[in-house]
Each structure stands twice: as C-alpha cells, then as structure tokens.
Design an enzyme around this catalytic site. Structure first.
Site, mmCIF file in Angstrom:
data_model
loop_
_atom_site.group_PDB
_atom_site.id
_atom_site.type_symbol
_atom_site.label_atom_id
_atom_site.label_comp_id
_atom_site.label_asym_id
_atom_site.label_seq_id
_atom_site.Cartn_x
_atom_site.Cartn_y
_atom_site.Cartn_z
ATOM 1 N N PRO A 262 -1.806 47.007 -38.923
ATOM 2 C CA PRO A 262 -1.733 48.463 -38.739
ATOM 3 C C PRO A 262 -0.470 48.826 -37.959
ATOM 4 O O PRO A 262 -0.100 48.109 -37.025
ATOM 5 C CB PRO A 262 -2.994 48.810 -37.939
ATOM 6 C CG PRO A 262 -3.610 47.535 -37.512
ATOM 7 C CD PRO A 262 -2.973 46.401 -38.251
ATOM 8 N N GLY B 21 2.884 44.563 -33.474
ATOM 9 C CA GLY B 21 4.141 43.998 -33.971
ATOM 10 C C GLY B 21 4.363 44.203 -35.460
ATOM 11 O O GLY B 21 4.997 43.377 -36.111
ATOM 12 N N SER C 59 6.247 46.441 -37.060
ATOM 13 C CA SER C 59 7.648 46.626 -37.468
ATOM 14 C C SER C 59 8.419 45.319 -37.325
ATOM 15 O O SER C 59 9.290 45.018 -38.164
ATOM 16 C CB SER C 59 8.320 47.769 -36.728
ATOM 17 O OG SER C 59 7.933 47.792 -35.402
ATOM 18 N N ALA C 60 8.107 44.529 -36.297
ATOM 19 C CA ALA C 60 8.795 43.234 -36.159
ATOM 20 C C ALA C 60 8.449 42.326 -37.339
ATOM 21 O O ALA C 60 9.326 41.654 -37.891
ATOM 22 C CB ALA C 60 8.397 42.562 -34.849
ATOM 23 N N ALA C 61 7.175 42.313 -37.747
ATOM 24 C CA ALA C 61 6.779 41.435 -38.858
ATOM 25 C C ALA C 61 7.455 41.874 -40.159
ATOM 26 O O ALA C 61 7.936 41.029 -40.932
ATOM 27 C CB ALA C 61 5.255 41.435 -39.015
ATOM 28 N N ASP D 245 8.567 40.367 -29.695
ATOM 29 C CA ASP D 245 7.894 40.651 -30.977
ATOM 30 C C ASP D 245 8.581 39.911 -32.126
ATOM 31 O O ASP D 245 7.932 39.255 -32.947
ATOM 32 C CB ASP D 245 7.966 42.149 -31.307
ATOM 33 C CG ASP D 245 6.996 42.983 -30.511
ATOM 34 O OD1 ASP D 245 6.565 42.533 -29.445
ATOM 35 O OD2 ASP D 245 6.683 44.099 -30.972
#
Ligand code: PMV
Length: 308
Positions: free
Chosen positions: A80, A86, A88-90, A130
């Site tokens: 979500p 995290g 956006s990092a993923a 992150d």
C-alpha cells in the site's frame, strides 16, 4: 521484455533519527513490487505519460538509468502506498532492476545508490534505509561506522551511512495501517526544523539511536520482551518529535495487549504501526476492531531480483 521485483520494508527501530546519521534497523517484508519493461514506440507507464505525478519515482529512475529506446513500463505492487512500508522505494528499485536487467546484470549495490539518489530528488531529505532494504532484502542495520556485515556505504551532503546485513530471528510482525496517507518529505522536514530549534529534539534523536542499538541486541538474543518495550519507547519519542497521530496511538493501544510491543513505522503522521507478537491473528483482529487495516507479514530475504 525484462522484469524485476523488490520488497517493501518495515523499520523496526530508528526512523527519522537515521536521517541525522543515527542507527536504524529495518527488515524487508514479503509484500513486493514488480516492474515490467517492454520496448515500445513511446515512453509510457501503465499506459499513461511518465509526466503523471503518480510516476515521479519511475520517471526519475528512468532518467538515472540512462536507458536507450522508449519502453512501456508496467507496475504491479502489493505494497500500500503512503503507508510507511517503502512502496515508492520498492517501485524505484524494481524499476531500476528492470532497466539494469535490459542492459546486463542486476547489481544490488549500484541499484541501491541510484535508488537513493532518485528518492532524494523526488522526496527531498532522506536516508538510504528504504532504498537499501528494497535492494538488499533481509534485515538491514544502518550505522555511522562500518562493522562486520557491511554491504555498502552511501554518502550525501557530508553524511555517510554504512549499510549492513544483520541476522534477525524469524519474527511475527503485524502491520496496522491507519488508512491515512501522509507524505514522507514534509514529516522529515518537520523533524529537522524541530531539531534545529530545540536541543531537546536533538537529544530525542540521539535517544532513538541508543534504543535502536539496544533493540538490535535484544532481537539477536531473541529477547522479544525487551525488544517490545524498546519499540514502545521508540513510539513515544517519535510522538514527542511531532510525527505521531491519534489514529496511530489507537492502533498501538489496540495491538499491545496481544503483543510484545508496538510503534509507528516509517514516516508517521498517519501511515502504519508495526507490532511484534507471537499471536499475529489475535493482534490483527484487535487492529481491525480499532478501525485499522491489518496485514500479517514475515521478513523476506530476497532483495531486488530478476523475474521469470
Ligand atoms: O515512510 P517511509 O516508508 O518513506 O519511511 C521513511 C523513513 C524516514 O526515516 C522517516 C525517512 C528516511 O528517508 O529515512
């Protein structure tokens, strides 16, 4: 076609303080983002322009990776967004993974560095926790100095973070999402402002650093009672620093009777809590009864990886 995936993360101790160079502990979780890249006649993400604000991280990752021809990029994520997990990092790391994969091999250290630059450009002040966790997978300890288990170091604006692999015992973790989405950048800026103005806020940041190191030792000796108490203290200090929210307190209170401890995780201001428990379904039910969304997660040792 080239596709890569990367995990979301949970910060167990040390969020916000890590931006100031204090230690922090995170683990990758088994909620992943997948990114597919296919040569196409124009640049598109999920059929839309890369200029769409939804794709700010993807657009910055594309600029960083120096890819040749245009690509159709497709994003599938279980994480979500705006929930402190995290996402956006993923997505950034998985995008870089797919783009690197088109040119050759997927090297986690190079991707971790580029992903940190992307996050810094898009979000403003940030630590590499992150993006490094999404790149490396597993348990990650960020420290001011190198020690055993060093994966890589990342430097920016006279600050240097040493990113380490750390072994954690298997942990049952429950995430409670408030459903309130809060942007990380303004919360990080708020803490910086407090630290600049109030020496007590600087002291709170240092205390979080100590709690993190105590927390790592407690988890490594499988002393979940002490680790849980340290999580509770970490939550209190983060709330004093101004990144709490009444709905985070509500979920933390709901989770604690069936948990060793619980705290907000990630940037706060909304977003999610994490509870350490050996009764995950009881804790998840208590979080739901208090109005939160609950997910039971495990650590995931797999970092950025080619798909298929
Ligand atoms: O909310 P998230 O998942 O973006 O986590 C942010 C963690 C912070 O320590 C608040 C910021 C950072 O860059 O380390």
């Amino acid at each position: 076609m080239m596709a890569a995936s990367a995990p979301g993360k949970l910060i167990l101790f040390g969020e916000h303080a890590v931006v100031f160079g204090e230690p922090a502990l995170s683990t990758a979780i088994n909620l992943r983002a997948e990114v597919y890249a296919r040569p196409h006649t124009e640049w598109l993400a999920d059929g839309a322009s890369l200029d769409d604000p939804r794709f700010r991280y993807v657009k910055a990752a594309v600029a960083k990776a120096n890819t040749d021809g245009p690509l159709w990029i497709e994003i599938r994520s279980m994480i979500p967004s705006g929930a402190g997990l995290g996402s956006s990092a993923a997505v950034t790391v998985a995008t870089l993974g797919a783009l690197h994969g088109l040119r050759g091999s997927i090297e986690a250290p190079a991707i971790a560095r580029e992903a940190f630059e992307v996050e810094h450009e898009v979000q403003g002040r940030a630590s590499p926790i992150d993006t490094s966790t999404a790149s490396a997978g597993g348990g990650i300890l960020v420290l001011r100095q190198p020690r055993d288990g060093l994966l890589w170091s990342i430097e920016r604006d006279q600050r240097k973070w040493f990113v380490h692999r750390t072994a954690l015992p298997p942990l049952d973790l429950v995430i409670g999402n408030t459903g309130i989405s809060a942007a990380t950048g303004p919360l990080v800026a708020k803490v910086k402002d407090r630290v600049d103005r109030d020496p007590r806020a600087g002291e709170a940041v240092r205390q979080i650093g100590e709690i993190t190191l105590d927390g790592v030792r407690a988890l490594q000796r499988k002393d979940l009672v002490s680790a849980g108490k340290l999580m509770d203290r970490n939550h209190m200090i983060l709330t004093d620093l101004g990144v709490g929210h009444p709905s985070l307190d509500r979920l933390v209170e709901a989770a604690r009777p069936s948990s060793y401890g619980a705290k907000l995780t990630g940037a706060g201001g909304g977003g999610s809590i994490v509870a350490l428990t050996d009764r995950p379904s009881v804790t998840a039910e208590a979080i739901r009864a208090a109005g939160g969304k609950a997910f039971i997660v495990q650590s995931d040792s797999l970092g950025v990886a080619k798909l298929g």
